[in-house]
Design a protein around this motif. Structure first.
Motif, mmCIF file in Angstrom:
data_model
loop_
_atom_site.group_PDB
_atom_site.id
_atom_site.type_symbol
_atom_site.label_atom_id
_atom_site.label_comp_id
_atom_site.label_asym_id
_atom_site.label_seq_id
_atom_site.Cartn_x
_atom_site.Cartn_y
_atom_site.Cartn_z
ATOM 1 N N GLY A 15 -82.920 -55.828 -73.716
ATOM 2 C CA GLY A 15 -83.817 -54.620 -73.430
ATOM 3 C C GLY A 15 -83.006 -53.789 -72.273
ATOM 4 N N GLN A 16 -83.670 -52.738 -71.642
ATOM 5 C CA GLN A 16 -82.964 -52.046 -70.773
ATOM 6 C C GLN A 16 -82.600 -52.834 -69.617
ATOM 7 N N ILE A 17 -83.066 -53.588 -68.920
ATOM 8 C CA ILE A 17 -83.025 -54.364 -67.469
ATOM 9 C C ILE A 17 -81.860 -55.456 -67.929
ATOM 10 N N GLY A 18 -82.473 -56.296 -69.257
ATOM 11 C CA GLY A 18 -81.894 -57.407 -69.609
ATOM 12 C C GLY A 18 -80.152 -57.219 -69.847
ATOM 13 N N SER A 37 -80.899 -64.247 -74.821
ATOM 14 C CA SER A 37 -81.724 -64.457 -75.666
ATOM 15 C C SER A 37 -82.764 -63.325 -75.915
ATOM 16 N N ASP A 38 -83.212 -62.838 -77.206
ATOM 17 C CA ASP A 38 -84.253 -61.877 -77.342
ATOM 18 C C ASP A 38 -84.601 -62.172 -78.846
ATOM 19 N N ILE A 39 -85.960 -61.648 -78.989
ATOM 20 C CA ILE A 39 -86.392 -61.487 -80.515
ATOM 21 C C ILE A 39 -85.427 -60.548 -81.227
ATOM 22 N N LEU A 56 -84.667 -65.601 -79.849
ATOM 23 C CA LEU A 56 -85.884 -66.267 -79.598
ATOM 24 C C LEU A 56 -86.893 -65.468 -79.275
ATOM 25 N N ASP A 57 -88.076 -65.951 -79.903
ATOM 26 C CA ASP A 57 -89.548 -65.426 -79.548
ATOM 27 C C ASP A 57 -90.087 -66.265 -78.542
ATOM 28 N N VAL A 58 -90.375 -65.605 -77.511
ATOM 29 C CA VAL A 58 -90.768 -66.247 -76.404
ATOM 30 C C VAL A 58 -92.258 -66.840 -76.588
ATOM 31 N N THR A 59 -92.902 -66.329 -77.417
ATOM 32 C CA THR A 59 -94.412 -66.843 -77.703
ATOM 33 C C THR A 59 -94.351 -68.183 -78.498
ATOM 34 N N MET A 145 -103.366 -52.400 -70.294
ATOM 35 C CA MET A 145 -103.204 -53.769 -70.510
ATOM 36 C C MET A 145 -101.944 -54.444 -70.064
ATOM 37 N N TYR A 146 -100.879 -53.590 -69.987
ATOM 38 C CA TYR A 146 -99.697 -54.061 -69.450
ATOM 39 C C TYR A 146 -99.870 -54.293 -68.019
ATOM 40 N N GLY A 147 -100.569 -53.233 -67.120
ATOM 41 C CA GLY A 147 -100.861 -53.473 -65.902
ATOM 42 C C GLY A 147 -101.753 -55.034 -65.698
ATOM 43 N N THR A 149 -101.690 -57.496 -67.614
ATOM 44 C CA THR A 149 -100.964 -58.621 -67.938
ATOM 45 C C THR A 149 -99.989 -59.112 -66.333
ATOM 46 N N LYS A 150 -99.598 -57.853 -66.061
ATOM 47 C CA LYS A 150 -98.775 -58.137 -64.705
ATOM 48 C C LYS A 150 -99.433 -58.573 -63.813
ATOM 49 N N VAL A 151 -100.848 -58.064 -63.475
ATOM 50 C CA VAL A 151 -101.644 -58.719 -62.248
ATOM 51 C C VAL A 151 -101.994 -60.211 -62.740
ATOM 52 N N GLY A 175 -90.129 -47.271 -61.939
ATOM 53 C CA GLY A 175 -89.578 -46.889 -63.292
ATOM 54 C C GLY A 175 -88.273 -46.894 -63.111
ATOM 55 N N ILE A 176 -87.575 -47.908 -63.948
ATOM 56 C CA ILE A 176 -85.759 -47.961 -63.642
ATOM 57 C C ILE A 176 -85.131 -46.862 -64.809
ATOM 58 N N ILE A 177 -84.235 -46.362 -63.988
ATOM 59 C CA ILE A 177 -83.240 -45.136 -64.771
ATOM 60 C C ILE A 177 -82.027 -46.009 -64.966
HETATM 61 P P1 NAD Z 1 -87.605 -53.549 -72.470
HETATM 62 O O1 NAD Z 1 -88.743 -52.951 -73.174
HETATM 63 O O2 NAD Z 1 -86.417 -52.610 -72.570
HETATM 64 O O3 NAD Z 1 -87.053 -54.860 -72.969
HETATM 65 C C1 NAD Z 1 -87.796 -56.032 -73.407
HETATM 66 C C2 NAD Z 1 -87.132 -56.924 -74.179
HETATM 67 O O4 NAD Z 1 -88.269 -57.927 -74.673
HETATM 68 C C3 NAD Z 1 -86.858 -56.146 -75.564
HETATM 69 O O5 NAD Z 1 -85.408 -56.371 -76.019
HETATM 70 C C4 NAD Z 1 -87.692 -56.771 -76.785
HETATM 71 O O6 NAD Z 1 -86.776 -57.198 -77.977
HETATM 72 C C5 NAD Z 1 -87.999 -57.934 -76.180
HETATM 73 N N1 NAD Z 1 -89.130 -59.012 -76.575
HETATM 74 C C6 NAD Z 1 -90.320 -58.384 -76.875
HETATM 75 N N2 NAD Z 1 -91.204 -59.196 -77.340
HETATM 76 C C7 NAD Z 1 -90.415 -60.384 -77.334
HETATM 77 C C8 NAD Z 1 -90.647 -61.811 -77.743
HETATM 78 N N3 NAD Z 1 -91.959 -61.972 -78.317
HETATM 79 N N4 NAD Z 1 -89.637 -62.811 -77.476
HETATM 80 C C9 NAD Z 1 -88.773 -62.428 -77.186
HETATM 81 N N5 NAD Z 1 -88.134 -61.304 -76.538
HETATM 82 C C10 NAD Z 1 -89.251 -60.164 -77.085
HETATM 83 O O7 NAD Z 1 -88.085 -53.803 -71.084
HETATM 84 P P2 NAD Z 1 -87.331 -53.920 -69.643
HETATM 85 O O8 NAD Z 1 -87.425 -52.581 -69.225
HETATM 86 O O9 NAD Z 1 -85.990 -54.470 -69.745
HETATM 87 O O10 NAD Z 1 -88.268 -54.796 -68.955
HETATM 88 C C11 NAD Z 1 -88.087 -56.125 -68.579
HETATM 89 C C12 NAD Z 1 -88.891 -56.367 -67.398
HETATM 90 O O11 NAD Z 1 -88.850 -55.787 -66.414
HETATM 91 C C13 NAD Z 1 -90.269 -56.547 -68.110
HETATM 92 O O12 NAD Z 1 -91.017 -57.813 -67.643
HETATM 93 C C14 NAD Z 1 -91.071 -55.251 -67.570
HETATM 94 O O13 NAD Z 1 -92.297 -55.274 -67.494
HETATM 95 C C15 NAD Z 1 -90.349 -54.990 -66.306
HETATM 96 N N6 NAD Z 1 -89.979 -53.748 -65.504
HETATM 97 C C16 NAD Z 1 -89.336 -53.049 -66.211
HETATM 98 C C17 NAD Z 1 -89.511 -51.486 -65.669
HETATM 99 C C18 NAD Z 1 -88.599 -50.620 -66.210
HETATM 100 O O14 NAD Z 1 -88.798 -49.231 -65.869
HETATM 101 N N7 NAD Z 1 -87.826 -50.804 -67.038
HETATM 102 C C19 NAD Z 1 -90.242 -51.537 -64.396
HETATM 103 C C20 NAD Z 1 -91.247 -52.443 -64.050
HETATM 104 C C21 NAD Z 1 -91.019 -53.797 -64.575
#
Ligand code: NAD
Ligand code: AKB
Length: 321
Positions: A15-18, A37-39, A56-59, A145-147, A149-151, A175-177
């Protein structure tokens, strides 16, 4: 004696941060000691493929445990999640992935006596009526719902720390840029999309109005927050998964004006949709004095520096593709 962080599993690494945090951690802890790892597979050509990657599916607890055992993991950086905008189109999936995945990470942390679990929270924990500058401690009444889950994850982090002594840590990211991997379906995605349009010479249709102001952070500071918090001595921490971290706060109009210094003919049109209400329910900025005091949080980028760097990086990236 607590284990040290030596073998890290990053979930949601594509994902964006990972995609960037995994590489930053590999530089510090060694390429083979940070397992991505990622799905979803990483983007084609992604440098993530230069190290170990597990699908990997984390669920799925059993699959998660197998990866933990196979790689002798002592720390999980748990990024797998469904973000705010996508979460509203399927709230049950958002709950199942965010809560199910985090519970699995926490339970594995306890079972394998892990050193730490890092799990980010978000400015999405707040809801309508929050003060413009959100305090560290206060009422959390999210409307997504996202919020929700975070709480819940923040609360679970406290619970696992006190019940099992599990060292869970996290920051409430704004928000991450970033320029490397596009965002995955959040409300703050407009602050990244605007750059792609400007650099490509296209008009930007913005899904929130020009006066929308939100807290934002550039990727280098996002990485710094995770790495600094991971390294902080646990005895200095007065909070667990809910540290406010501020950096910059701006309206869409001021972001647009800053970008226009580089692209004077860049055009924008505002067509707010359902994400406007989500953005309006979040604060303008956050009070991060507790993170500054407990673990020395200090961001490096402001709006002009971030815009200059984003444009430089995107120009190179888009010329390559
Ligand atoms: P993203 O959506 O870019 O990446 C999330 C990754 O999770 C995706 O690559 C997706 O394939 C993977 N994923 C989804 N379901 C999955 C599953 N069942 N098993 C395994 N992987 C799965 O998100 P991100 O922006 O990289 O966010 C990472 C974390 O940072 C999250 O917890 C998010 O809530 C948090 N966050 C991000 C931001 C932001 O602006 N990017 C801001 C606040 C918090
Ligand atoms: C989103 O908009 O959902 C994310 C976040 C602020 O958590 N970028």
């Amino acid at each position: 004696m607590k284990k040290e962080t030596k073998r890290i599993l990053v979930t949601g690494a594509s994902g964006q941060i990972g995609s960037e945090l995994t590489l930053a951690l590999r530089k510090i802890y060694g390429n083979d000691n940070v397992i991505a790892s990622d799905i979803a597979e990483p983007q084609q050509g992604s440098p993530l493929a230069n190290g170990i990657f597990e699908k990997l599916d984390v669920t799925n607890f059993d699959a998660f445990e197998q990866v933990v055992k196979k790689h002798n993991i002592d720390t999980i950086v748990h990024l797998a999640a469904i973000l705010s905008a996508v979460g509203e189109s399927n709230p049950t999936r958002c709950w199942n992935v965010n809560i199910g995945g985090t519970l699995n990470a926490f339970n594995l942390g306890v079972k394998y006596e892990m050193s730490k679990i890092f799990v980010p929270s978000s400015i999405a924990v707040w809801g309508p009526g929050i003060p413009k500058i959100a305090p560290q401690d206060g009422v959390l009444k999210p409307k997504t719902m996202y919020g929700v889950t975070k709480v819940t994850i923040e609360t679970l982090g406290d619970y696992y720390f006190h019940k099992y002594g599990l060292d869970c840590r996290g920051v409430r990211y704004p928000g991450i840029i970033s320029s490397e991997t596009p965002p995955g379906g959040g409300t703050t995605d407009y602050a990244v999309e605007i750059f792609y349009k400007a650099v490509r010479g296209e008009k930007f249709i913005c899904f929130v109005n020009e006066n929308t102001r939100l807290p934002m952070m550039y990727m280098p500071d996002c990485l710094k927050a995770a790495i600094d918090l991971l390294k902080a001595p646990v005895e200095n921490l007065t909070h667990h998964c809910d540290y406010n971290v501020g950096s910059m706060s701006f309206t869409v109009k001021s972001l647009y004006e800053e970008i226009r210094k580089y692209y004077p003919n860049f055009e924008i049109e505002y067509k707010p949709d359902y994400r406007q209400a989500i953005a309006d329910s979040w604060p303008d900025d956050v009070d991060d004095s507790v993170a500054r005091k407990d673990w020395g949080w200090q961001p490096e980028y402001d709006l002009p520096r971030m815009v200059e760097d984003m444009i430089e990086k995107l120009k190179v990236k888009l010329a390559r593709n």
